[in-house]
Design an enzyme around this catalytic site. Sequence first.
Site, PDB file in Angstrom:
ATOM      1  CB  ILE A 124      -0.692  -3.356  -5.894  1.00 37.98           C
ATOM      2  CG1 ILE A 124       0.153  -2.118  -6.186  1.00 37.98           C
ATOM      3  CG2 ILE A 124      -0.919  -4.170  -7.158  1.00 37.98           C
ATOM      4  CD1 ILE A 124       1.568  -2.425  -6.543  1.00 37.98           C
ATOM      5  CB  ALA A 125      -0.350   0.121  -2.321  1.00 41.11           C
ATOM      6  CB  SER A 128      -5.484   9.490   3.035  1.00 42.10           C
ATOM      7  OG  SER A 128      -4.164   9.967   3.215  1.00 42.10           O
ATOM      8  CG  LEU A 129      -2.298  12.115   0.620  1.00 45.88           C
ATOM      9  CD1 LEU A 129      -0.939  12.761   0.729  1.00 45.88           C
ATOM     10  CD2 LEU A 129      -3.395  13.152   0.806  1.00 45.88           C
ATOM     11  CD  GLN A 131      -6.911   3.992  -5.889  1.00 40.68           C
ATOM     12  OE1 GLN A 131      -7.422   4.111  -4.776  1.00 40.68           O
ATOM     13  NE2 GLN A 131      -7.589   3.533  -6.937  1.00 40.68           N
ATOM     14  CB  VAL A 132       0.583   2.169  -6.138  1.00 40.54           C
ATOM     15  CG1 VAL A 132       1.662   1.656  -7.095  1.00 40.54           C
ATOM     16  CG2 VAL A 132       1.083   3.375  -5.365  1.00 40.54           C
ATOM     17  CE  LYS A 146       2.010   8.348  -4.218  1.00 37.01           C
ATOM     18  NZ  LYS A 146       3.163   8.802  -3.399  1.00 37.01           N
ATOM     19  CG  ASP A 299       5.707   8.425   7.220  1.00 31.26           C
ATOM     20  OD1 ASP A 299       5.958   7.968   8.347  1.00 31.26           O
ATOM     21  OD2 ASP A 299       4.604   8.316   6.665  1.00 31.26           O
TER      22      ASP A 299
END
Length: 650
Positions: A124-125, A128-129, A131-132, A146, A299
Amino acid sequence: MEDPLVLLEVFYHSIIVVLHLRILCRFSTGFTSVHGESPSAEYARLRKESLESKFGNALGSYGKSLGQALSTRPDILPPVYCQELAKLQDQIPPFPTHIAIKSIETQLGVPISQIFADISPEPIAAASLGQVYKAHLHSGELVAVKVQRPGMSLSLTLDALLFQMIGGQLKRFAKARKDLLVAVNEMVRHMFDEIDYVLEGRNAERFASLYSSCSCDDEDTNKRPTAWEKTKTANNVKVPKIYWDLTRSAVLTMEWVDGIKLTDEISLKKACLNRRDLIDQGLYCSLRQLLEVGFFHADPHPGNLVATDYGSLAYFDFGMMGDIPRHYRVGLIQMLVHFVNRDSLGLAKDFLSLGFIPEGVNIHSVSDALQASFRDGTRQSQDFQGIMNQLYDVMYEFNFSLPPDYALVIRSLGSLEGTAKVLDPDFQVIESAYPFVIGRLLADPNPDMRKILRELLIRNNGSIRWNRLERLMAAISEQPSKSSGEPPNAEENSSSPLGWKSFDMRAVVAATEDLLQFILSEKGLRVRVFLLRDIIKATDVLMQDKVVECIPNEKLEARETSESEEHSKVARIFDGFQYLCEAVKLAPEVWTAMLMRMAVKPEVHKFIFDIISALFMRFSHKLTETSWVCISRFLHKLVKTCSSDELSHR
């Protein structure tokens, strides 16, 4: 000078070439102030040396992510390069789901079917490091999983070698600073922290313990909250719960939190969420992180923040966090005050005490450069980015060296402002932060905070900043009354429905007492001289006005006189006094107790005697003059009235 855009293109082409080689490598081997002197820079120097020793030989970076991180370091690269690097965007496609599932099974040691009842077929997302994925536990709980991109540790390590190889060329052609690699290695440390999901889970729990005021687990999600209920929970920050039995270094399982993206204006309106309230919550939480506690989310961009139906803000992605010591937090507040006051020399001394300026730099030259940037009318924006634009050229010119702590602070404030401007394009972070900063200065009795408060209100030569004092007293006196128990009007666009812009009156009185004691002390001699001068001038202006009122046909002159600078100062003094009276009404017993303590001090008696004596010596002859002018004016009016009566009788 070579075109920086061409140099950047060559720079990244070099990266591509070395990346091919990396694949093969895998298979082979003088100033005084009434406030006292500035703190020593020794602390900052020792901390910098410690960091350089710790990370001077650390490993490098990860492609474009590092390029974006370098865009926030104008002390390392010239501003034009920072602007171009800021345009870089990660465009890495997601990796296949079957690889993600294999990674989950390897990390947790059991088949995926024994872990989750179901899992989304696609992420779903993605970033670069990692995904979820969205999944259900067998217990029915909805979770977010994650998964780290495969080979991240190796990629970061090899990219480190890459930047070590090309760092010298970057310094040569881009005129980067000599400590470029130290800065890069510090960024790499944070990136290695980001791929440690166990550490991220610990960061999330620490963040929740510090900033999440209550848990939302007991909320009835089927019941639509009222506007008043949203107001009651407005101070709550939501952090997803971590499932530690399903978390490893490359897999993080956490509570699924439904929320509304801050960019989704239609959904926010449908949920009856006040955009200004959301900004206030995010600002309050960020200011607490940066100025009060020190542990902060580095961030907070719109992808890491969502609004819940209850009007709370939910934070995600705790991989990049900062932890700044109190010395730097106090320094940040002090820099903010000096910037607001346009005190260029004070700001330059802040840079020195915090270790930004290397030894040997002429601090007065830095002050002159800062003052020149303040006078540039085209760059007086109060936006954070505008402020940074004012400082970029100065930072690079004078060989500034930002500590890693402050580099992350800049990143955090930039992300915060960008997120807030999604909701309100006119948002100004410095202006909005002012009440919080004042509240911190009033509430913290530590000597360094009291010193900053004095610097806000008293110039270095001892004169009073009456405009700042008037504004402060206005903010204190205008806070809403807490006696009313009725819910606030939900439709009202209040600037502070959360209450964090209100002040603790006991803290206000304590700070006032400390300020008065400083003025009456030996160090406050110059302040008393200027204060006495201002009192005499104010009285002089008032007496002139009385004389002018008694002189016929002088209305125009009086009007022009009233617009003078002295009249403006007198107006601020009297307005400030009226605001003080309003503040006293909010807590009369506390103010009375303080005034009684001050009234018995011999220093107070002496200063009052000095004021009375000075006023008598100054105005003893003018009192007679004013009296005769007023009597003359009265007699003129009396004669004119009698003459009119005689004419009417005839």
